[in-house]
Design a protein around this motif. Sequence first.
Motif, PDB file in Angstrom:
ATOM      1  N   PRO A   1       0.773  -1.460   0.102  1.00  0.00           N
ATOM      2  CA  PRO A   1      -0.321  -0.289   0.256  1.00  0.00           C
ATOM      3  C   PRO A   1       0.899   1.080   0.144  1.00  0.00           C
ATOM      4  CG  PRO A   1      -0.171  -0.783   1.658  1.00  0.00           C
ATOM      5  CD  PRO A   1       0.868  -1.972   0.979  1.00  0.00           C
TER       6      PRO A   1
ATOM      7  N   ARG B   1       0.504   4.377   0.910  1.00  0.00           N
ATOM      8  CA  ARG B   1      -0.952   5.335   0.501  1.00  0.00           C
ATOM      9  C   ARG B   1      -0.917   6.735   0.204  1.00  0.00           C
ATOM     10  NH1 ARG B   1      -4.753   4.076   5.328  1.00  0.00           N
ATOM     11  NH2 ARG B   1      -2.956   2.736   5.793  1.00  0.00           N
TER      12      ARG B   1
ATOM     13  N   GLU C   1     -15.830   8.439 -10.062  1.00  0.00           N
ATOM     14  CA  GLU C   1     -15.526   7.582  -8.462  1.00  0.00           C
ATOM     15  C   GLU C   1     -16.886   7.482  -8.015  1.00  0.00           C
ATOM     16  OE1 GLU C   1     -11.706   9.281  -6.058  1.00  0.00           O
ATOM     17  OE2 GLU C   1     -13.682   9.894  -5.542  1.00  0.00           O
TER      18      GLU C   1
ATOM     19  N   ARG D   1     -18.019   3.986 -10.138  1.00  0.00           N
ATOM     20  CA  ARG D   1     -17.271   3.124 -10.539  1.00  0.00           C
ATOM     21  C   ARG D   1     -16.669   2.426  -8.571  1.00  0.00           C
ATOM     22  NH1 ARG D   1     -11.715   4.395 -12.712  1.00  0.00           N
ATOM     23  NH2 ARG D   1     -11.426   6.052 -10.374  1.00  0.00           N
ATOM     24  N   ASP D   2     -16.490   3.017  -7.709  1.00  0.00           N
ATOM     25  CA  ASP D   2     -15.539   2.854  -6.931  1.00  0.00           C
ATOM     26  C   ASP D   2     -17.042   2.415  -5.558  1.00  0.00           C
ATOM     27  OD1 ASP D   2     -13.584   2.710  -8.045  1.00  0.00           O
ATOM     28  OD2 ASP D   2     -13.315   4.955  -7.846  1.00  0.00           O
TER      29      ASP D   2
ATOM     30  N   LEU E   1      -9.569  13.215  -2.330  1.00  0.00           N
ATOM     31  CA  LEU E   1      -8.647  12.683  -3.819  1.00  0.00           C
ATOM     32  C   LEU E   1      -9.049  13.670  -4.947  1.00  0.00           C
ATOM     33  CD1 LEU E   1      -5.694  12.651  -3.836  1.00  0.00           C
ATOM     34  CD2 LEU E   1      -5.779  10.218  -3.875  1.00  0.00           C
TER      35      LEU E   1
ATOM     36  N   SER F   1      -8.046  16.530  -7.310  1.00  0.00           N
ATOM     37  CA  SER F   1      -7.550  15.740  -8.512  1.00  0.00           C
ATOM     38  C   SER F   1      -8.700  16.128  -9.380  1.00  0.00           C
ATOM     39  CB  SER F   1      -7.383  14.256  -8.994  1.00  0.00           C
ATOM     40  OG  SER F   1      -7.237  13.483  -7.911  1.00  0.00           O
TER      41      SER F   1
ATOM     42  N   VAL G   1      -6.328   7.530 -14.690  1.00  0.00           N
ATOM     43  CA  VAL G   1      -5.313   7.223 -13.440  1.00  0.00           C
ATOM     44  C   VAL G   1      -5.687   5.338 -13.294  1.00  0.00           C
ATOM     45  CG1 VAL G   1      -5.440   9.679 -12.648  1.00  0.00           C
ATOM     46  CG2 VAL G   1      -7.199   7.891 -11.787  1.00  0.00           C
TER      47      VAL G   1
ATOM     48  N   TYR H   1      -2.002   1.233 -13.336  1.00  0.00           N
ATOM     49  CA  TYR H   1      -1.846  -0.496 -12.699  1.00  0.00           C
ATOM     50  C   TYR H   1      -2.236  -1.680 -13.883  1.00  0.00           C
ATOM     51  CZ  TYR H   1      -2.368   2.335  -8.320  1.00  0.00           C
ATOM     52  OH  TYR H   1      -2.142   3.082  -7.497  1.00  0.00           O
TER      53      TYR H   1
ATOM     54  N   VAL I   1     -10.306   3.126  -0.985  1.00  0.00           N
ATOM     55  CA  VAL I   1      -9.723   3.599  -2.373  1.00  0.00           C
ATOM     56  C   VAL I   1      -9.529   5.255  -2.166  1.00  0.00           C
ATOM     57  CG1 VAL I   1     -10.565   3.623  -4.686  1.00  0.00           C
ATOM     58  CG2 VAL I   1     -12.238   2.891  -2.456  1.00  0.00           C
ATOM     59  N   TYR I   2      -8.007   4.788  -3.933  1.00  0.00           N
ATOM     60  CA  TYR I   2      -7.310   6.597  -3.041  1.00  0.00           C
ATOM     61  C   TYR I   2      -7.298   6.861  -5.051  1.00  0.00           C
ATOM     62  CZ  TYR I   2      -6.482   6.371   1.710  1.00  0.00           C
ATOM     63  OH  TYR I   2      -6.294   6.568   2.787  1.00  0.00           O
ATOM     64  N   ARG I   3      -7.839   7.035  -5.575  1.00  0.00           N
ATOM     65  CA  ARG I   3      -7.320   7.721  -7.118  1.00  0.00           C
ATOM     66  C   ARG I   3      -8.198   5.903  -7.713  1.00  0.00           C
ATOM     67  NH1 ARG I   3      -2.912  11.783  -7.621  1.00  0.00           N
ATOM     68  NH2 ARG I   3      -3.738  13.334  -8.261  1.00  0.00           N
ATOM     69  N   GLY I   4      -8.671   5.541  -7.459  1.00  0.00           N
ATOM     70  CA  GLY I   4      -9.437   4.142  -8.048  1.00  0.00           C
ATOM     71  C   GLY I   4      -8.917   3.021  -7.398  1.00  0.00           C
TER      72      GLY I   4
ATOM     73  N   GLU J   1      -7.523   0.538  -4.764  1.00  0.00           N
ATOM     74  CA  GLU J   1      -7.685   0.065  -3.514  1.00  0.00           C
ATOM     75  C   GLU J   1      -7.246  -0.547  -2.631  1.00  0.00           C
ATOM     76  OE1 GLU J   1     -10.909  -3.366  -3.293  1.00  0.00           O
ATOM     77  OE2 GLU J   1     -12.743  -1.958  -4.312  1.00  0.00           O
ATOM     78  N   TYR J   2      -7.134  -0.296  -0.983  1.00  0.00           N
ATOM     79  CA  TYR J   2      -6.225  -0.547  -0.485  1.00  0.00           C
ATOM     80  C   TYR J   2      -7.344  -1.485   0.915  1.00  0.00           C
ATOM     81  CZ  TYR J   2      -2.532   2.697  -2.602  1.00  0.00           C
ATOM     82  OH  TYR J   2      -1.723   3.100  -3.058  1.00  0.00           O
TER      83      TYR J   2
END
Lengths: 446, 112
Positions: A201, A203, A258, A261-262, A268, A272, A308, A312, B45-48, B50-51
Amino acid sequence: MDTGDTAWILTSASFVLLMTPGLALFYGGMVRAKSVLNMMMMSFGALGLIGVLWVLYGYSMAFGNDVGGGLLGDPFEYLGLSGLLGEDNLSGTLPGMAFVGFQAAFAILAVALISGAIADRAKFGAWMVFAGVWATIVYFPVAHWVFAFDNDDAGVVGGWIANGIEAIDFAGGTAIHINAGAAALALVLVLGNRKGFGREPMRPHNLPLVMLGAGLLWFGWFGFNAGSAVASGNTAAVAWVNTLVATSAAILGWLLTERFRDGHATSLGAASGAVAGLVAITPACAAVSPVGAIVIGVLAGVLCALAVGLKYKLGYDDSLDVVGVHLVGGLWGTIAVGFLATADAPNGVDGLLYGGGVDQLWRQVVGAVAVLVFSFVVTWVIGLVIQKTMGFRLDEEDEAAGIDQVEHAESGYDWGTLGGGHLGGGTRPAPRHTTATPGATSEVSA
Amino acid sequence: MKLLTAIIKPHKLDDVKSALESYGVQGLTISEASGYGRQRGHTEVYRGAEYTVDMVPKVRVEVLVDDVDIHDVVEVVVKSAQTGRIGDGKVWTQSVEDVVRVRTGEHGPDAL
């Protein structure tokens, strides 16, 4: 000389200068606690070095008379700002020095923006060398391409994108954001990913700092965009309102993305989204209507929020999303001018959606691609040379220990009183009495 | 003598403290702790991205108690720390060989 214009530009220049410390907070809050100082120092290092280079030869390379092809200003014309001190040196309605100062703040910010991509892992000395070389062979020339306009009366020739291609980049969507974003991507490729990227992580350690930084950036950006009118009047006012509303819309765009999606709208994400909107409206702020600005802003928020996540999937550790926000946002804003520009706005050009056809659109695309390719390739070479000679990347062990301690001999935060420290360097001082033998006491107490 | 150790939800600390005070317990020690049990952690969740945060913040309460009081004190702590929801924590006890009051040098139950 116009005193109103001069007052506004000197004020704007100060606004823009504040953006770099604001960026330091924005970036600093996003990294882990063990590297907050290095992250902020990359911005403050740029404040130190680029400010000096700008005065010595940077301004001349960007705004000196063209040496050929619209590629570069004459570095010797205003070397050390020579010849710009007198009352009679005007830049439009401004004293020449006001314009020098305003543009200095842009150069500093452009360099500092790149740093977010290589958080936690770049040697500070190597970063400083990079900053100076990048400003000299990438930023100063590109600023000339984009910002230096011909002045037929004075016999001054400017840059090829501003005058040949006639791409509209009001305040630096190409010269600053695409430029820094492409450079960021190149540096990520040279330096590689942080240890543990994608597994551990990483963060943000302080989101309130990020929010404060975003606020300062927005504030400073009014100088960046409205100040780029280089006058105090209607154009500045239009740019100001567009800078407000595009940013507002981008916050909404990012947060909605967000939420769907999340499941959560995050702080943040709000910070952003604001920056994504500011980036996207930068080239367009005097070319579109406020409604056009809302469209640019919302889509900037959505596009950058989606972009962004790509790092990943692709496996590139663009640590603080300089590519996802500045390159993507800068490209979108620059190209959006080709669609959404309206002749009613100060730039006076119609885009595709306003019946202007593709004439402006191709100019925007050429300008954007030219800066992207040039910046990416040259930055990659600079980065590689630094990596092969002095070394750019921190040692693995030092990276794990934390770059603040290794590179700056400081910690961002005092975690408590159990560290057992003492004043002075070296190892723990010898106890005063236990080692003292008779006859040696005077030396110990001395 | 016994040492009671309780891992509780941080917002229940005041309730536990006042319940112990009304029972007559003279002192306690607390420390911030983090950990997880069946509750597990939570997701951020940070900028999409997941932690999963495994460790949940807790407070550790430690109380030294005379043998005759220990069952009552355990009851007091459990009752005052309980919300009935997952993550309420644990209480356990262990025997203590000796206790010394540093100021006076008293030993054993007198030092409590």
